[in-house]
Scaffold this active site. Structure first.
Site, PDB file in Angstrom:
ATOM      1  N   CYS A   1      45.727  44.126  46.587  1.00 32.17           N
ATOM      2  CA  CYS A   1      45.999  45.325  47.370  1.00 32.17           C
ATOM      3  C   CYS A   1      47.279  45.988  46.858  1.00 32.17           C
ATOM      4  CB  CYS A   1      46.138  44.980  48.850  1.00 32.17           C
ATOM      5  SG  CYS A   1      47.615  44.009  49.267  1.00 32.17           S
TER       6      CYS A   1
ATOM      7  N   CYS B   1      50.578  44.065  47.544  1.00 31.18           N
ATOM      8  CA  CYS B   1      50.751  42.875  46.707  1.00 31.18           C
ATOM      9  C   CYS B   1      51.132  43.260  45.284  1.00 31.18           C
ATOM     10  CB  CYS B   1      49.480  42.021  46.709  1.00 31.18           C
ATOM     11  SG  CYS B   1      49.319  40.973  48.172  1.00 31.18           S
TER      12      CYS B   1
ATOM     13  N   CYS C   1      42.115  41.847  49.917  1.00 30.89           N
ATOM     14  CA  CYS C   1      42.965  41.478  48.782  1.00 30.89           C
ATOM     15  C   CYS C   1      42.787  40.002  48.446  1.00 30.89           C
ATOM     16  CB  CYS C   1      44.424  41.773  49.128  1.00 30.89           C
ATOM     17  SG  CYS C   1      45.606  41.189  47.896  1.00 30.89           S
TER      18      CYS C   1
ATOM     19  N   CYS D   1      46.694  38.204  49.415  1.00 27.85           N
ATOM     20  CA  CYS D   1      47.166  38.065  50.805  1.00 27.85           C
ATOM     21  C   CYS D   1      46.024  37.980  51.803  1.00 27.85           C
ATOM     22  CB  CYS D   1      48.084  39.228  51.169  1.00 27.85           C
ATOM     23  SG  CYS D   1      47.242  40.826  51.324  1.00 27.85           S
TER      24      CYS D   1
ATOM     25  N   ASP E   1      27.237  23.371   8.473  1.00 31.50           N
ATOM     26  CA  ASP E   1      26.703  24.685   8.141  1.00 31.50           C
ATOM     27  C   ASP E   1      25.572  25.044   9.101  1.00 31.50           C
ATOM     28  OD1 ASP E   1      28.487  24.957   6.084  1.00 31.50           O
ATOM     29  OD2 ASP E   1      27.079  24.316   4.516  1.00 31.50           O
TER      30      ASP E   1
END
Length: 486
Positions: free
Chosen positions: A21, A24, A123, A126, A309
């Site tokens: 968010c 943050c 978010c 948080c 290979d």
């Protein structure tokens, strides 16, 4: 105007695209101006978008110039015919989860810009506490915050910038700054001071995410002791204390296996030449798809003890390899889950098989490559001869022991290996006659010996070679490497 600097732009883009968010984002940019947090969330988000807009506009102009250059190049190459078949999709990045769809992942700038148009989401750091306070009880998920801190630190390290973890504004501080202004408004403009005899304690719980912290309890058991007054042992201080005790490498997990390869058209890793992909898949990709899904890992690093290979099969007990899983959401699997993962990989394709799945340390991954040139490898080659032969004509090869070769860098790898003459030892050979132009050649050699070049001579760059020994032109039709180990 937000108190951000030019150096903050890549961090802002990274955090917005990761689902943080606006508040943050300010915290991880070390913004400690309280007024910035008291603005409405959407207004702050728009300012952040405007802040990174200058960088996006500059990149847009660069992309226009690049497109113009590309069109000019295409006009010069108009006479070059286009390939009939479309090339396969580019191999997925090792740093990103292998996607089943062929759609291109959006850039960080595009992802950040979409945050304004898409529906508001919670978010990832948080969990909504700083998004207009949400109105429903959310949790301060410290482990998520720590992961985001590692994300920011990596970005800063790439930009040669230094920031200490203590510089990041804590969620509780940002929460208080936002809430103080709202409370002051509701009580008629009375100033709310941080220190007062009247205090309000706010607690957040989120049982759905408690399980994400369980791995900390196994790593730092002394940090999580039950108390009478706490409903959960995963308190903020306990989680912070545990995170401080473990290094960033604890968020990496290392697993080792052995693999067998049964296909003669499968490279070990994605094969890309001049930007074009060759072969539709690889050993690495066939294994990684199931592994990333099981561990919910963001990416991986693949490492093996040697490589074969693309047209060489790997038989025997299998080639040892290891995968470093980047930021896995699961750090361990139970014995039953590990067995199921192994079966899932083996059932997904008939081109490979894996066995002996086990967790290893970073040090063990390093030791896997130690002393590679001192190891002995076993090979079986199907050899063709120009001159007709009888079994008696090749019998003398069985008596040759410890034959020293001087191998000049083969023509087929000269574009990626330095020009040098490398001494290699063929310890023993054994022949099995098939017909007048074919026989099997079993060899035990020093690791790093170019078997194909020993058989056909590579225009005299490997001496001695099988052509000289048999006094006729020879070539190799098939090659298998036999890996032996516990």
């Amino acid at each position: 105007m937000l108190p951000l600097k030019e150096k903050d732009k890549p961090v802002v883009q990274k955090l917005l695209s990761a689902g943080c968010c606006a508040r943050c984002v300010l915290r991880f940019c070390c913004v400690s101006v309280q007024a910035a947090y008291r603005k409405p969330h959407q207004e702050t988000l728009k300012e952040l978008q405007a802040f990174i807009g200058n960088t996006e506009n500059g990149k847009s102009q660069d992309s226009v110039a690049a497109d113009s250059t590309e069109e000019n190049n295409k006009s010069h190459d108009a006479t070059v015919p286009e390939p009939a078949d479309e090339p396969a999709d580019d191999p997925p990045s090792k740093r990103a989860k292998l996607e089943l769809s062929g759609t291109e992942a959006p850039s960080e700038e595009d992802a950040a810009e979409e945050k304004l148009t898409e529906e508001p989401s919670v978010c990832v750091v948080c969990l909504g506490i700083l998004q207009e306070l949400c109105g429903t009880t959310q949790a301060v998920k410290i482990a998520e915050k720590h992961s985001c801190w590692l994300h920011v630190k990596k970005e800063l390290r790439e930009k040669s910038m230094v920031v200490d973890k203590d510089d990041v504004v804590q969620v509780k501080e940002a929460f208080k700054w936002v809430l103080q202004g709202l409370v002051a408004k509701e009580i008629g403009g009375v100033a709310v001071v941080a220190r007062s005899l009247f205090e309000i304690s706010v607690g957040f719980t989120h049982q759905e995410t408690d399980a994400d912290c369980h791995f900390l309890a196994t790593t730092c058991a002394d940090c999580f002791r039950p108390t009478k007054n706490k409903q959960s042992v995963f308190t903020r201080m306990a989680v912070v204390k545990a995170l401080e005790k473990i290094s960033d490498t604890k968020f990496l997990t290392h697993y080792a296996w052995r693999y067998n390869k049964y296909s003669r058209s499968l490279p070990q890793t994605p094969w890309v030449i001049d930007g074009e992909r060759r072969m539709e898949s690889s050993v690495e990709e066939l294994i990684a798809e199931s592994v990333l899904s099981s561990f919910r890992s963001e990416g991986f690093n693949f490492s093996s003890s040697g490589r074969e290979d693309v047209d060489v099969r790997t038989l025997g007990t299998g080639r040892p390899f290891a995968m470093e899983l980047l930021n896995p959401h699961r750090s361990k699997l139970s014995r039953e889950e590990m067995k199921l993962l192994q079966e899932t990989i083996n059932n997904s394709s008939d081109k490979i098989k894996v066995r002996d799945l086990q967790i290893v340390s970073r040090e063990a991954m390093g030791k896997m490559k130690e002393g590679e040139e001192d190891k002995t490898k076993s090979y079986t080659a199907l050899v063709w001869t120009l001159k007709p032969i009888q079994s008696e004509d090749i019998a003398f090869i069985n008596d040759i022991k410890d034959l020293t070769l001087d191998q000049k860098t083969p023509l087929r790898v000269l574009h990626r290996r330095a020009l040098a003459v490398r001494p290699r030892v063929v310890h023993s050979m054994k022949t099995r006659f098939l017909d007048s132009h074919h026989f099997y050649l079993e060899m035990k050699t020093q690791a790093g010996t170019y078997i194909k070049e020993f058989v056909h001579g590579d225009f005299g760059r490997t001496k001695p070679n099988l052509c000289e020994l048999l006094k006729t032109d020879t070539d190799i039709l098939e090659l298998d490497v036999e890996v032996r180990g516990n």
